[in-house]
Design a protein around this motif. Structure first.
Motif, PDB file in Angstrom:
ATOM      1  N   GLY A  93       0.819  -1.215   0.000  1.00  0.00           N
ATOM      2  CA  GLY A  93       0.000   0.000   0.000  1.00  0.00           C
ATOM      3  C   GLY A  93       0.845   1.253   0.000  1.00  0.00           C
ATOM      4  N   ARG A  94       1.908   1.256   0.801  1.00  0.00           N
ATOM      5  CA  ARG A  94       2.794   2.419   0.844  1.00  0.00           C
ATOM      6  C   ARG A  94       3.472   2.645  -0.505  1.00  0.00           C
ATOM      7  NH1 ARG A  94       3.669   0.932   6.414  1.00  0.00           N
ATOM      8  NH2 ARG A  94       5.237  -0.623   5.837  1.00  0.00           N
ATOM      9  N   GLN A  95       3.900   1.565  -1.135  1.00  0.00           N
ATOM     10  CA  GLN A  95       4.574   1.687  -2.428  1.00  0.00           C
ATOM     11  C   GLN A  95       3.619   2.207  -3.495  1.00  0.00           C
ATOM     12  OE1 GLN A  95       7.758   1.420  -3.166  1.00  0.00           O
ATOM     13  NE2 GLN A  95       8.373   0.782  -1.100  1.00  0.00           N
ATOM     14  N   VAL A  96       2.361   1.768  -3.459  1.00  0.00           N
ATOM     15  CA  VAL A  96       1.373   2.262  -4.414  1.00  0.00           C
ATOM     16  C   VAL A  96       1.163   3.759  -4.236  1.00  0.00           C
ATOM     17  CG1 VAL A  96      -1.091   2.214  -4.994  1.00  0.00           C
ATOM     18  CG2 VAL A  96       0.175   0.065  -4.767  1.00  0.00           C
ATOM     19  N   VAL A  97       1.074   4.203  -2.996  1.00  0.00           N
ATOM     20  CA  VAL A  97       0.921   5.636  -2.720  1.00  0.00           C
ATOM     21  C   VAL A  97       2.141   6.408  -3.233  1.00  0.00           C
ATOM     22  CG1 VAL A  97       0.812   7.372  -0.886  1.00  0.00           C
ATOM     23  CG2 VAL A  97      -0.618   5.312  -0.760  1.00  0.00           C
ATOM     24  N   ARG A  98       3.328   5.859  -2.999  1.00  0.00           N
ATOM     25  CA  ARG A  98       4.562   6.514  -3.468  1.00  0.00           C
ATOM     26  C   ARG A  98       4.579   6.644  -4.986  1.00  0.00           C
ATOM     27  NH1 ARG A  98       8.738   4.860  -5.979  1.00  0.00           N
ATOM     28  NH2 ARG A  98       8.148   2.657  -5.776  1.00  0.00           N
ATOM     29  N   ILE A  99       4.244   5.552  -5.671  1.00  0.00           N
ATOM     30  CA  ILE A  99       4.249   5.582  -7.132  1.00  0.00           C
ATOM     31  C   ILE A  99       3.216   6.568  -7.656  1.00  0.00           C
ATOM     32  CG2 ILE A  99       3.798   4.222  -9.217  1.00  0.00           C
ATOM     33  CD1 ILE A  99       4.913   1.783  -7.715  1.00  0.00           C
ATOM     34  N   ALA A 100       2.030   6.558  -7.048  1.00  0.00           N
ATOM     35  CA  ALA A 100       0.965   7.470  -7.482  1.00  0.00           C
ATOM     36  C   ALA A 100       1.402   8.933  -7.366  1.00  0.00           C
ATOM     37  CB  ALA A 100      -0.293   7.222  -6.666  1.00  0.00           C
ATOM     38  N   ALA A 101       2.165   9.232  -6.327  1.00  0.00           N
ATOM     39  CA  ALA A 101       2.636  10.606  -6.138  1.00  0.00           C
ATOM     40  C   ALA A 101       3.689  10.997  -7.169  1.00  0.00           C
ATOM     41  CB  ALA A 101       3.203  10.771  -4.728  1.00  0.00           C
ATOM     42  N   ALA A 102       4.451  10.007  -7.637  1.00  0.00           N
ATOM     43  CA  ALA A 102       5.541  10.286  -8.569  1.00  0.00           C
ATOM     44  C   ALA A 102       5.129  10.210 -10.034  1.00  0.00           C
ATOM     45  CB  ALA A 102       6.696   9.310  -8.325  1.00  0.00           C
ATOM     46  N   ALA A 103       4.045   9.508 -10.324  1.00  0.00           N
ATOM     47  CA  ALA A 103       3.669   9.231 -11.709  1.00  0.00           C
ATOM     48  C   ALA A 103       2.969  10.419 -12.365  1.00  0.00           C
ATOM     49  CB  ALA A 103       2.769   7.994 -11.774  1.00  0.00           C
ATOM     50  N   ALA A 104       3.384  10.699 -13.592  1.00  0.00           N
ATOM     51  CA  ALA A 104       2.685  11.702 -14.392  1.00  0.00           C
ATOM     52  C   ALA A 104       1.395  11.093 -14.930  1.00  0.00           C
ATOM     53  CB  ALA A 104       3.577  12.169 -15.539  1.00  0.00           C
ATOM     54  N   ALA A 105       0.526  11.948 -15.442  1.00  0.00           N
ATOM     55  CA  ALA A 105      -0.802  11.491 -15.872  1.00  0.00           C
ATOM     56  C   ALA A 105      -0.741  10.411 -16.931  1.00  0.00           C
ATOM     57  CB  ALA A 105      -1.616  12.677 -16.387  1.00  0.00           C
ATOM     58  N   ASP A 106       0.263  10.455 -17.828  1.00  0.00           N
ATOM     59  CA  ASP A 106       0.336   9.492 -18.926  1.00  0.00           C
ATOM     60  C   ASP A 106       1.380   8.406 -18.699  1.00  0.00           C
ATOM     61  OD1 ASP A 106      -1.665  10.733 -20.373  1.00  0.00           O
ATOM     62  OD2 ASP A 106      -0.278  12.128 -21.332  1.00  0.00           O
ATOM     63  N   ASP A 107       1.926   8.312 -17.504  1.00  0.00           N
ATOM     64  CA  ASP A 107       2.882   7.242 -17.213  1.00  0.00           C
ATOM     65  C   ASP A 107       2.174   5.900 -17.126  1.00  0.00           C
ATOM     66  OD1 ASP A 107       4.960   9.000 -17.143  1.00  0.00           O
ATOM     67  OD2 ASP A 107       5.282   8.927 -14.978  1.00  0.00           O
ATOM     68  N   GLN A 108       2.966   4.839 -17.126  1.00  0.00           N
ATOM     69  CA  GLN A 108       2.380   3.520 -16.925  1.00  0.00           C
ATOM     70  C   GLN A 108       2.998   2.865 -15.698  1.00  0.00           C
ATOM     71  OE1 GLN A 108       2.860   1.518 -20.651  1.00  0.00           O
ATOM     72  NE2 GLN A 108       5.070   1.265 -20.460  1.00  0.00           N
ATOM     73  N   VAL A 109       2.214   1.988 -15.081  1.00  0.00           N
ATOM     74  CA  VAL A 109       2.604   1.336 -13.838  1.00  0.00           C
ATOM     75  C   VAL A 109       2.539  -0.168 -14.054  1.00  0.00           C
ATOM     76  CG1 VAL A 109       2.063   1.021 -11.393  1.00  0.00           C
ATOM     77  CG2 VAL A 109       1.688   3.254 -12.496  1.00  0.00           C
ATOM     78  N   LEU A 110       3.614  -0.862 -13.690  1.00  0.00           N
ATOM     79  CA  LEU A 110       3.672  -2.315 -13.825  1.00  0.00           C
ATOM     80  C   LEU A 110       3.795  -2.932 -12.439  1.00  0.00           C
ATOM     81  CD1 LEU A 110       4.038  -4.975 -15.426  1.00  0.00           C
ATOM     82  CD2 LEU A 110       6.485  -4.439 -15.555  1.00  0.00           C
ATOM     83  N   LEU A 111       2.807  -3.735 -12.057  1.00  0.00           N
ATOM     84  CA  LEU A 111       2.818  -4.457 -10.792  1.00  0.00           C
ATOM     85  C   LEU A 111       2.911  -5.946 -11.092  1.00  0.00           C
ATOM     86  CD1 LEU A 111      -0.135  -2.641  -8.947  1.00  0.00           C
ATOM     87  CD2 LEU A 111       2.291  -2.002  -8.978  1.00  0.00           C
ATOM     88  N   VAL A 112       3.927  -6.612 -10.551  1.00  0.00           N
ATOM     89  CA  VAL A 112       4.138  -8.033 -10.813  1.00  0.00           C
ATOM     90  C   VAL A 112       4.184  -8.779  -9.486  1.00  0.00           C
ATOM     91  CG1 VAL A 112       5.646  -9.762 -11.880  1.00  0.00           C
ATOM     92  CG2 VAL A 112       5.455  -7.473 -12.898  1.00  0.00           C
ATOM     93  N   PHE A 113       3.436  -9.873  -9.417  1.00  0.00           N
ATOM     94  CA  PHE A 113       3.376 -10.682  -8.194  1.00  0.00           C
ATOM     95  C   PHE A 113       3.834 -12.107  -8.494  1.00  0.00           C
ATOM     96  CE2 PHE A 113       0.291  -7.316  -7.662  1.00  0.00           C
ATOM     97  CZ  PHE A 113       0.480  -6.908  -6.347  1.00  0.00           C
ATOM     98  N   PHE A 114       4.804 -12.574  -7.719  1.00  0.00           N
ATOM     99  CA  PHE A 114       5.221 -13.977  -7.740  1.00  0.00           C
ATOM    100  C   PHE A 114       4.835 -14.583  -6.392  1.00  0.00           C
ATOM    101  CE2 PHE A 114       8.716 -11.986 -10.372  1.00  0.00           C
ATOM    102  CZ  PHE A 114       8.241 -12.435 -11.601  1.00  0.00           C
ATOM    103  N   GLY A 115       4.264 -15.788  -6.390  1.00  0.00           N
ATOM    104  CA  GLY A 115       3.953 -16.377  -5.096  1.00  0.00           C
ATOM    105  C   GLY A 115       2.856 -17.416  -5.134  1.00  0.00           C
ATOM    106  N   HIS A 116       2.311 -17.649  -3.953  1.00  0.00           N
ATOM    107  CA  HIS A 116       1.181 -18.557  -3.785  1.00  0.00           C
ATOM    108  C   HIS A 116      -0.091 -17.728  -3.647  1.00  0.00           C
ATOM    109  CE1 HIS A 116       4.034 -21.756  -3.185  1.00  0.00           C
ATOM    110  NE2 HIS A 116       4.466 -21.293  -2.020  1.00  0.00           N
TER     111      HIS A 116
END
Length: 341
Positions: A93-116
């Protein structure tokens, strides 16, 4: 029968097909990619080692493509070996907030999950240190990105249950499994990561690996891996790129799912293949098309700069008109250049 409300992407395919063409024809330096790679709780050392290797492979491939090191953050269950912190729900959650604050309107965000993952009790989850992360909770986090394109790759087991809850406008969802019921360990993540490293998944040899190429490469390699060991395949990857909440295993090339995913790539790899100026030996017709494309791109940029002062409906109408014309121009350029080879 319950009817889902169609997303903007599903209702207005012309806009998004045109946007796909625009993205494919625009130098990558104009768009920044923010990456968060999460490895969940392993349960066994071999899984921790496996996911660490996959994360490292993906980081290498993205760095080779030109994604800035500062824009890539890794989390794992221990918070060591290159990870910025432990992969708890709170930290995500903290990382999502950080990215949202740094991202410009037309940037793209890649979230990747490895696990169970698990789908018990009707709620699909990713297993993390501490409380697990439910699909609905991740969907709530993603509201932090109202304008950015968000790509979610859930390579965990039982990940198919994430497609519908996360689907929406300007989102692309990839899962390792087709349902929450496919809860055996998965290998899709290994090959998805490998597709980017060294340009392995670059099937059209344009110098970059699109999201569609990475998905197709990983899906085929998973099939080969199971076939080579005579095992019944227990994972079937899904792609939803048109926001309708319906994942497809083998997207048709003419579908919106395929067109959108084919136009998404990360970093600056392949920008040399996209030239702003016409070739020196271009015909007058081709030169005119290049000039028209540059003029249209300038109009798009100017329109986006005025977005905050415009009525949203008017903005979308004007943007769609420009993007459709830009897509038509790009097609004309490709037709002439293709015929001259």
């Amino acid at each position: 029968m319950t009817m889902r409300r169609p997303s903007l992407r599903f209702v207005r395919p012309a806009l998004y097909a045109a946007l796909s063409c625009l993205v494919a024809a625009t130098p990558a330096a104009a768009q920044r990619t923010h990456v968060l790679i999460v490895s969940g709780i392993s349960g066994e050392p071999r899984f921790a080692e496996q996911w660490s290797a996959w994360s490292g492979s993906l980081v290498t491939g993205l760095r080779e493509a030109g994604v800035a090191a500062a824009d890539i953050v890794r989390l794992d269950e221990r918070g060591g070996d290159g990870a910025a912190a432990r992969s708890t729900k709170e930290e995500i959650g903290r990382q999502v907030v950080r990215i949202a604050a740094a991202a410009a309107a037309d940037d793209q965000v890649l979230l990747v999950f490895f696990g169970h993952g698990s789908g018990d009790g009707g709620a699909t989850r990713i297993n993390l240190p501490g409380p697990d992360l439910a699909a609905s909770e991740l969907a709530a986090m993603l509201t932090s990105f109202p304008t950015q394109r968000v790509i979610i790759v859930n390579a965990a087991s039982a990940s198919g249950g994430f497609v519908e809850p996360l689907a929406g406008a300007n989102r692309v969802i990839i899962t390792a499994t087709r349902s929450a019921g496919q809860d055996n360990e998965t290998i899709f993540g290994e090959y998805f990561a490998a597709a980017f490293e060294g340009g392995t998944g670059d099937t059209d040899k344009d110098g970059r690996v699109s999201l569609l190429e990475a998905f197709a490469y990983a899906r085929l390699e998973v099939e080969r891996a199971y076939a080579s060991t005579n095992r019944m395949r227990t994972e079937h990857a899904l792609l939803d790129a048109d926001g309708d909440g319906i994942g497809v295993t083998e997207p048709d090339g003419s579908s919106t799912d395929a067109q959108v995913a084919a136009a998404i790539w990360f970093g600056t790899g392949g920008s040399a293949a996209v030239t702003a100026e016409a070739p020196a030996d271009a015909s007058p017709e081709l030169r005119a098309l290049y000039e028209r494309r540059a003029a249209l791109q300038s109009q798009v940029d100017a329109l986006r700069a005025r977005r905050s002062s415009m009525n949203e409906a008017q903005y979308e109408q004007e943007l769609e008109a420009l993007l459709v014309e830009l897509a038509t121009t790009n097609q004309a350029i490709r037709r002439i250049e293709g015929g001259s080879r």
